[in-house]
Scaffold this motif. Structure first.
Motif, PDB file in Angstrom:
ATOM      1  N   VAL A 110      -4.034   0.859  10.309  1.00 15.80           N
ATOM      2  CA  VAL A 110      -3.033  -0.157  10.649  1.00 15.80           C
ATOM      3  C   VAL A 110      -2.334  -0.604   9.363  1.00 15.80           C
ATOM      4  O   VAL A 110      -2.987  -0.966   8.376  1.00 15.80           O
ATOM      5  CB  VAL A 110      -3.677  -1.367  11.353  1.00 15.80           C
ATOM      6  CG1 VAL A 110      -2.634  -2.451  11.597  1.00 15.80           C
ATOM      7  CG2 VAL A 110      -4.319  -0.948  12.672  1.00 15.80           C
ATOM      8  N   TYR A 111      -1.002  -0.566   9.409  1.00 15.55           N
ATOM      9  CA  TYR A 111      -0.176  -0.965   8.266  1.00 15.55           C
ATOM     10  C   TYR A 111       0.713  -2.129   8.680  1.00 15.55           C
ATOM     11  O   TYR A 111       1.108  -2.249   9.844  1.00 15.55           O
ATOM     12  CB  TYR A 111       0.724   0.196   7.823  1.00 15.55           C
ATOM     13  CG  TYR A 111      -0.009   1.467   7.494  1.00 15.55           C
ATOM     14  CD1 TYR A 111      -0.401   1.738   6.184  1.00 15.55           C
ATOM     15  CD2 TYR A 111      -0.309   2.400   8.485  1.00 15.55           C
ATOM     16  CE1 TYR A 111      -1.078   2.912   5.878  1.00 15.55           C
ATOM     17  CE2 TYR A 111      -0.981   3.565   8.189  1.00 15.55           C
ATOM     18  CZ  TYR A 111      -1.372   3.826   6.883  1.00 15.55           C
ATOM     19  OH  TYR A 111      -2.040   4.981   6.587  1.00 15.55           O
ATOM     20  N   ALA A 112       1.062  -2.965   7.703  1.00 16.93           N
ATOM     21  CA  ALA A 112       1.982  -4.075   7.962  1.00 16.93           C
ATOM     22  C   ALA A 112       3.034  -4.126   6.873  1.00 16.93           C
ATOM     23  O   ALA A 112       2.775  -3.764   5.713  1.00 16.93           O
ATOM     24  CB  ALA A 112       1.225  -5.396   8.041  1.00 16.93           C
ATOM     25  N   ARG A 113       4.222  -4.574   7.253  1.00 14.93           N
ATOM     26  CA  ARG A 113       5.354  -4.628   6.328  1.00 14.93           C
ATOM     27  C   ARG A 113       5.131  -5.693   5.267  1.00 14.93           C
ATOM     28  O   ARG A 113       4.808  -6.847   5.583  1.00 14.93           O
ATOM     29  CB  ARG A 113       6.638  -4.890   7.123  1.00 14.93           C
ATOM     30  CG  ARG A 113       7.913  -4.735   6.344  1.00 14.93           C
ATOM     31  CD  ARG A 113       9.098  -4.509   7.286  1.00 14.93           C
ATOM     32  NE  ARG A 113       9.217  -5.569   8.270  1.00 14.93           N
ATOM     33  CZ  ARG A 113       9.985  -6.649   8.119  1.00 14.93           C
ATOM     34  NH1 ARG A 113      10.693  -6.799   7.013  1.00 14.93           N
ATOM     35  NH2 ARG A 113      10.058  -7.550   9.069  1.00 14.93           N
ATOM     36  N   ASP A 114       5.306  -5.310   4.005  1.00 20.17           N
ATOM     37  CA  ASP A 114       5.018  -6.224   2.902  1.00 20.17           C
ATOM     38  C   ASP A 114       5.855  -7.492   2.956  1.00 20.17           C
ATOM     39  O   ASP A 114       5.390  -8.576   2.602  1.00 20.17           O
ATOM     40  CB  ASP A 114       5.267  -5.525   1.560  1.00 20.17           C
ATOM     41  CG  ASP A 114       4.158  -4.554   1.195  1.00 20.17           C
ATOM     42  OD1 ASP A 114       3.203  -4.439   1.991  1.00 20.17           O
ATOM     43  OD2 ASP A 114       4.250  -3.908   0.137  1.00 20.17           O
ATOM     44  N   SER A 115       7.108  -7.356   3.399  1.00 24.06           N
ATOM     45  CA  SER A 115       7.995  -8.522   3.403  1.00 24.06           C
ATOM     46  C   SER A 115       7.809  -9.376   4.652  1.00 24.06           C
ATOM     47  O   SER A 115       8.580 -10.318   4.870  1.00 24.06           O
ATOM     48  CB  SER A 115       9.460  -8.069   3.315  1.00 24.06           C
ATOM     49  OG  SER A 115       9.775  -7.191   4.399  1.00 24.06           O
ATOM     50  N   GLY A 116       6.815  -9.076   5.464  1.00 23.76           N
ATOM     51  CA  GLY A 116       6.587  -9.842   6.692  1.00 23.76           C
ATOM     52  C   GLY A 116       5.121 -10.131   6.938  1.00 23.76           C
ATOM     53  O   GLY A 116       4.485 -10.903   6.204  1.00 23.76           O
ATOM     54  N   VAL A 117       4.571  -9.490   7.953  1.00 23.28           N
ATOM     55  CA  VAL A 117       3.224  -9.801   8.432  1.00 23.28           C
ATOM     56  C   VAL A 117       2.152  -9.579   7.377  1.00 23.28           C
ATOM     57  O   VAL A 117       1.152 -10.305   7.320  1.00 23.28           O
ATOM     58  CB  VAL A 117       2.906  -8.952   9.687  1.00 23.28           C
ATOM     59  CG1 VAL A 117       1.480  -9.163  10.152  1.00 23.28           C
ATOM     60  CG2 VAL A 117       3.866  -9.317  10.803  1.00 23.28           C
ATOM     61  N   ALA A 118       2.333  -8.587   6.514  1.00 22.51           N
ATOM     62  CA  ALA A 118       1.288  -8.248   5.544  1.00 22.51           C
ATOM     63  C   ALA A 118       0.886  -9.435   4.680  1.00 22.51           C
ATOM     64  O   ALA A 118      -0.258  -9.550   4.249  1.00 22.51           O
ATOM     65  CB  ALA A 118       1.740  -7.087   4.662  1.00 22.51           C
ATOM     66  N   ARG A 119       1.823 -10.350   4.427  1.00 20.28           N
ATOM     67  CA  ARG A 119       1.527 -11.504   3.569  1.00 20.28           C
ATOM     68  C   ARG A 119       0.723 -12.576   4.299  1.00 20.28           C
ATOM     69  O   ARG A 119       0.219 -13.506   3.663  1.00 20.28           O
ATOM     70  CB  ARG A 119       2.839 -12.112   3.058  1.00 20.28           C
ATOM     71  CG  ARG A 119       3.643 -11.171   2.160  1.00 20.28           C
ATOM     72  CD  ARG A 119       4.914 -11.820   1.679  1.00 20.28           C
ATOM     73  NE  ARG A 119       5.807 -12.177   2.777  1.00 20.28           N
ATOM     74  CZ  ARG A 119       6.975 -12.770   2.610  1.00 20.28           C
ATOM     75  NH1 ARG A 119       7.396 -13.099   1.396  1.00 20.28           N
ATOM     76  NH2 ARG A 119       7.741 -13.046   3.655  1.00 20.28           N
TER      77      ARG A 119
END
Length: 431
Positions: A110-119
């Motif tokens: 599972v990956y998340a966008r750094d500029s959004g959910v990942a943070r």
């Protein structure tokens, strides 16, 4: 994440037919670009998925998976997938691996966008369970769960992803249903934050649930519905050629019928899988040619549910299914990969922003998923057998230069030679 708080989740699943490092093409554009193009049409600004979910089954040769040698393959797969995601997304968006988990040949990333959910992601958990003989991991499931706080309330929302590989062969429907319930009972996670209980929870204790994999449910046409003087195989092949016929064919899909009966995948929804051809069983190396040893079936599926879905309307979801399709161009496996692009609605603002409990899925009153009190014992019994059998199998394959059968022959040949060498010589005088 958009300005209104909606989320795009892209989910992909692929049975790579025990291919190991050769299981996916070097260029994954066919798997990624179609959904990204759709996403860019949804708003004036190009949109990309906030979360990527990639599941694999039969990740590598079975003996290597049983022996616990899956990590090198999944690490290579992770690096390759992330580079392809970032290469093909508009604006060259960066993504972070939230978690990866593998058990024998079933894997989930599972990956998340750094500029959004990942943070925002926190409370990341992974889990696995086996449903094979004696709970071994040749079949089973893996799961990833995390929380995104401050979505609708301080507690936010919980996301759970499960990738599974269930029992094969058309007649084994009851075993597949049993596999599903075993996964519910043994794929357990710690309780949600601020829960008054310390007991483990099932995959259903979540705000959003995504269930994907090679679920192995088949098409079964009753003899009374077959055309005269034809077999089920040829009826199915004929019905795959156009959309209207495939929509009729879906009525004979085992998984759809079990969902409608409420015997498996309770509370889960699915997009129109009949809009694409059956994903199994193809001739390896062929784009659109089935292997006639099996009846073509939609074995590879993606399902989902969200906490605002009503149990009184089991076919309707508040998750928007933007795209659900297969990728015929992949030819290294007898399966075709599937991909789904989903849009989650903005979170509903809680009446009390300080609410400490995330919203949970609503299930029918007749269904109460219960953790199996022997889950840990069953899981580690299966894993112990995995390692023992896998290590022996691996050793025999090494002795046999890649073939366990040759390895067995070489082992007994060597044993016989050793015993002959150790035997005392018989002198002429003794004779």
């Amino acid at each position: 994440m958009s300005s209104d708080g909606s989320l795009f989740v892209q989910v992909g699943s692929y049975n790579t037919n025990l291919q190991g490092g050769a299981g996916v093409p070097q260029d994954l554009v066919d798997w990624l670009v179609p959904t990204l193009q759709v996403a860019s049409f949804l708003s004036k600004e190009p949109r990309v998925p906030d979360i990527f979910v990639i599941g694999f089954q039969e990740l590598l040769p079975l003996h290597l998976g049983l022996a616990g040698l899956s990590n090198a393959v999944i690490d290579d797969r992770d690096a390759h997938i992330r580079s392809q995601i970032e290469k093909h997304t508009p604006g060259k968006e960066a993504y972070t691996l939230i978690a990866k988990v593998v058990n024998v040949g079933v894997a989930l990333l599972v990956y998340a966008r750094d500029s959004g959910v990942a943070r925002q992601v926190c409370d990341v958990q992974t889990q696995w369970t086996g449903t094979g003989p004696a709970y071994m991991g040749n079949k089973g499931a893996v799961g990833i769960r995390f929380r995104v706080p401050d979505r609708g309330s301080k507690a936010g929302e919980v996301f759970t992803f499960v990738c599974a590989h269930l029992t094969a062969h058309e007649p084994k429907l009851a075993q597949r249903v049993a596999d599903f319930h075993h996964i519910v009972g043994t794929l357990l996670f710690p309780p949600p934050p601020s829960s008054p209980s310390s007991s483990p929870t099932t995959m259903y204790s979540t705000s959003h649930l995504f269930f994907l994999g090679d679920l192995n449910f088949r098409i079964t046409i009753p003899p009374s519905r077959l055309h005269m003087q034809t077999s089920q195989l040829y009826d199915v092949l004929a019905m795959l050629e156009d959309d209207a016929s495939r929509e009729q064919l879906k009525e004979f899909d085992q998984l759809l019928n079990q969902r409608r009966k409420g015997t498996a995948f309770i509370g889960l929804r699915e997009g129109p899988f009949w809009t694409f051809k059956c994903t199994y069983k193809y001739k390896v190396g062929e784009v659109d040619r089935y292997n006639t040893k099996r009846t073509p079936s939609w074995t590879d599926r993606i399902m989902y549910a969200t906490h605002t879905d009503s149990p009184d309307i089991p076919e309707k979801s508040n998750i928007t299914n933007i795209l659900y399709t297969s990728i015929p161009s992949y030819v290294t496996s007898d399966h075709k990969p599937v991909v789904c692009l989903l849009q989650l609605l903005p979170p509903t603002t809680s009446l009390s922003p300080e609410t400490c409990a995330p919203p949970m899925l609503q299930l029918p009153s007749s269904y109460m998923p219960t953790p199996d009190p022997r889950a840990t014992l069953k899981r580690y019994t299966g894993r112990t057998l995995d390692r023992i059998i896998g290590s022996i199998w691996w050793l025999l394959a090494v002795i046999g230069a890649g073939s366990a059968i040759v390895g067995i022959f070489n082992f007994f040949l060597g044993l016989a030679a050793w015993r002959w060498w150790r035997a005392p010589a018989v002198s002429v005088a003794d004779a």
